[in-house]
Design an enzyme around this catalytic site. Structure first.
Site, PDB file in Angstrom:
ATOM      1  N   ARG A   1       1.153  -1.602  -0.419  1.00  0.00           N
ATOM      2  CA  ARG A   1      -0.041   0.150   0.277  1.00  0.00           C
ATOM      3  C   ARG A   1       0.932   1.257   0.230  1.00  0.00           C
ATOM      4  O   ARG A   1       0.603   1.950  -0.275  1.00  0.00           O
ATOM      5  CB  ARG A   1      -0.832   0.250   1.299  1.00  0.00           C
ATOM      6  CG  ARG A   1      -2.304  -1.445   1.294  1.00  0.00           C
ATOM      7  CD  ARG A   1      -3.240  -0.559   2.094  1.00  0.00           C
ATOM      8  NE  ARG A   1      -4.239  -1.183   1.000  1.00  0.00           N
ATOM      9  CZ  ARG A   1      -5.350  -1.735   1.839  1.00  0.00           C
ATOM     10  NH1 ARG A   1      -4.500  -2.170   3.567  1.00  0.00           N
ATOM     11  NH2 ARG A   1      -6.577  -2.926   1.534  1.00  0.00           N
TER      12      ARG A   1
ATOM     13  N   LYS B   1     -22.220 -15.457   0.405  1.00  0.00           N
ATOM     14  CA  LYS B   1     -23.292 -14.545   0.951  1.00  0.00           C
ATOM     15  C   LYS B   1     -24.087 -14.005  -0.394  1.00  0.00           C
ATOM     16  O   LYS B   1     -23.578 -13.211  -1.214  1.00  0.00           O
ATOM     17  CB  LYS B   1     -23.748 -14.329   1.941  1.00  0.00           C
ATOM     18  CG  LYS B   1     -23.124 -14.643   3.454  1.00  0.00           C
ATOM     19  CD  LYS B   1     -22.846 -13.312   4.220  1.00  0.00           C
ATOM     20  CE  LYS B   1     -22.904 -14.624   5.661  1.00  0.00           C
ATOM     21  NZ  LYS B   1     -22.477 -13.885   6.022  1.00  0.00           N
TER      22      LYS B   1
HETATM   23  P1  AMP Z   1     -16.995 -13.366  -0.509  1.00  0.00           P
HETATM   24  O1  AMP Z   1     -16.132 -13.277   1.088  1.00  0.00           O
HETATM   25  O2  AMP Z   1     -18.503 -13.442   0.434  1.00  0.00           O
HETATM   26  O3  AMP Z   1     -16.477 -12.969  -1.179  1.00  0.00           O
HETATM   27  O4  AMP Z   1     -16.917 -15.334  -0.376  1.00  0.00           O
HETATM   28  C1  AMP Z   1     -15.647 -16.217  -0.256  1.00  0.00           C
HETATM   29  C2  AMP Z   1     -15.251 -17.199   0.949  1.00  0.00           C
HETATM   30  O5  AMP Z   1     -16.231 -17.996   0.252  1.00  0.00           O
HETATM   31  C3  AMP Z   1     -14.107 -18.208   0.748  1.00  0.00           C
HETATM   32  O6  AMP Z   1     -13.617 -17.892   2.182  1.00  0.00           O
HETATM   33  C4  AMP Z   1     -14.361 -18.818   0.083  1.00  0.00           C
HETATM   34  O7  AMP Z   1     -14.266 -19.941   0.811  1.00  0.00           O
HETATM   35  C5  AMP Z   1     -15.919 -18.974   0.220  1.00  0.00           C
HETATM   36  N1  AMP Z   1     -16.883 -19.662   0.043  1.00  0.00           N
HETATM   37  C6  AMP Z   1     -17.034 -19.435  -1.470  1.00  0.00           C
HETATM   38  N2  AMP Z   1     -17.521 -21.258  -2.257  1.00  0.00           N
HETATM   39  C7  AMP Z   1     -17.765 -21.771  -1.185  1.00  0.00           C
HETATM   40  C8  AMP Z   1     -18.677 -23.305  -0.677  1.00  0.00           C
HETATM   41  N3  AMP Z   1     -18.852 -24.080  -1.460  1.00  0.00           N
HETATM   42  N4  AMP Z   1     -18.947 -23.477   0.649  1.00  0.00           N
HETATM   43  C9  AMP Z   1     -18.650 -22.656   1.427  1.00  0.00           C
HETATM   44  N5  AMP Z   1     -17.632 -21.464   1.634  1.00  0.00           N
HETATM   45  C10 AMP Z   1     -17.305 -20.910   0.236  1.00  0.00           C
END
Ligand code: AMP
Length: 397
Positions: free
Chosen positions: A37, A204
């Protein structure tokens, strides 16, 4: 409308008040463990110094929530001043406060070709709400305001909004980092080369509803992956075993499926495991057919092929969120295949911050895409089509 940059203003003999994002990780000994950064901010700082200006730097570091620097050294920017000095080789002074006597005296004494870093803005209660008195002191220090803190651009804290607004009649520009982020996350998306394909994944659906809605309006295809796909699968009446799901978002998923029509692509199959470990028992099943006791951890091979074909023919690609648990091989395969398809395409490729940026770096492909955003929350909000007050107030070209 494109914004003026630090290169567009005459900085000779002037004090440039520059907001950076020096929110760097520190270890227990207060040593900087990753100085990206800081190095990324150097081009804007050098641009002002090389043309005879002087630079007063503001940043936050963590969330000291108005405490005193003497009480909490882990939030002090002092190590950043030392690193800046090592990288720039010019005098880099450090003020032990932001709007107190030390900052006032050192900013007034600063010579052209020198740098002053003020202490963490978030040590001041006035920063959060953008108090007028607090903003006025900072505004008086600079002849020119420069915003090069993209990771904070979606915030309306004092140093981002109240300070530049108090610099009435003075130039307000962006630094090179912010210029590049706006160019890709806003302008390239506003007038995309088509086909324009978005890939949205992650855990999510609730975090990404606005992004999906905005992208459905402007893209030709939106490909869904990650755990959020199981909320869509449930909305279609599918069986999802013990996969991660947001039951309260099923109605929303239904409405996105209805409004997305042919544009919205959902996984055709899923790579499942029976335990949250790379060494678990595994099987590939059709979407919506996940047996009880099993959990979807990645998109399956059929989805990989289908998505890779769509991505390879794209001329603009935006990607936010992994296709599966990319931190846990072999469930990184879907995310890796998407990254490789993006690299193989002849597209302007824009990788949103956060986990997709981490994934593309993990695969060693970051330098093969057009732009990897440095901002997590900020890049997500820009992809939602939101306007940022901290950017809007800057001078237009
Ligand atoms: P986000 O912060 O919403 O972009 O989510 C990212 C996180 O979602 C990462 O740490 C992934 O390991 C997790 N993730 C993605 N797909 C899956 C899944 N099918 N089951 C559980 N965790 C997941």
């Amino acid at each position: 409308m494109a914004k003026k940059t630090i290169a567009d203003v005459d900085v000779s003999g002037k004090a440039v008040l520059m907001r950076c994002d020096f929110n760097v990780p520190l270890d227990d000994g207060l040593q900087i463990t990753d100085d990206r950064r800081i190095t990324e901010a150097l081009p804007s700082i050098k641009s002002a110094l090389d043309r005879g200006g002087r630079v007063i730097l503001m940043s936050h570091l963590g969330r000291p929530e108005g405490k005193d620097p003497a009480d909490d050294a882990k939030y002090s920017l002092k190590p950043v001043a030392e690193r800046l000095h090592a990288l720039l080789g010019c005098p880099v002074h450090f003020a032990s406060d932001t709007v107190g006597d030390d900052a006032k005296a050192k900013s007034a004494a600063l010579k052209n070709g020198e740098v002053l870093l003020l202490e963490n803005v978030r040590f001041n209660k006035g920063e959060k709400k953008g108090d007028a008195d607090y903003a006025a002191v900072l505004a008086a220090m600079g002849d020119i305001y420069c915003n090069d803190a993209f990771g904070t651009c979606h915030r309306t804290e004092g140093s981002m909004v109240a300070v530049p607004n108090a610099m009435v009649g003075k130039p307000k520009v962006c630094g090179f980092l912010v210029e590049k982020e706006i160019q890709f996350l806003s302008e390239a998306i506003a007038e995309p080369k088509r086909p324009f394909v978005a890939i949205v994944g992650g855990k999510k659906v609730s975090d990404k509803i606005n992004v999906i809605q905005n992208l459905l309006n402007i893209c030709d295809k939106v490909l869904i992956g990650g755990a959020m796909a199981y909320t869509f699968s449930l909305a279609q009446g599918g069986a999802i075993g013990k996969s991660f799901v947001e039951v309260d978002k099923v109605d929303l998923a239904k409405s996105l499926i209805a409004s997305g029509g042919d544009k919205l692509l959902l996984p055709a199959d899923s790579h499942c495991g029976d335990d949250f470990k790379g060494s678990c028992n595994k099987q590939v099943v059709e979407a919506g057919q996940i047996p009880d006791g099993w959990e979807g951890f990645d998109i399956g091979p059929e989805t990989i092929k289908k998505y890779a074909d769509v991505i390879k023919s794209a001329k603009t690609v935006v990607w936010n969120g992994p296709m599966g648990v990319f931190e846990m091989p072999p469930f990184d395969a879907g995310t890796r295949a998407v990254a490789e398809a993006i690299v193989a395409s002849d597209s302007t490729s824009i990788i949103g911050g956060g986990d997709s940026a981490a994934a593309i770096q993990q695969f060693g492909l970051a330098d093969k895409v057009t732009h990897v955003s440095t901002g997590g929350g900020a890049s997500l909000e820009m992809l939602e089509g939101k306007k940022f007050a901290a950017v809007e107030l800057l001078d237009n070209k």
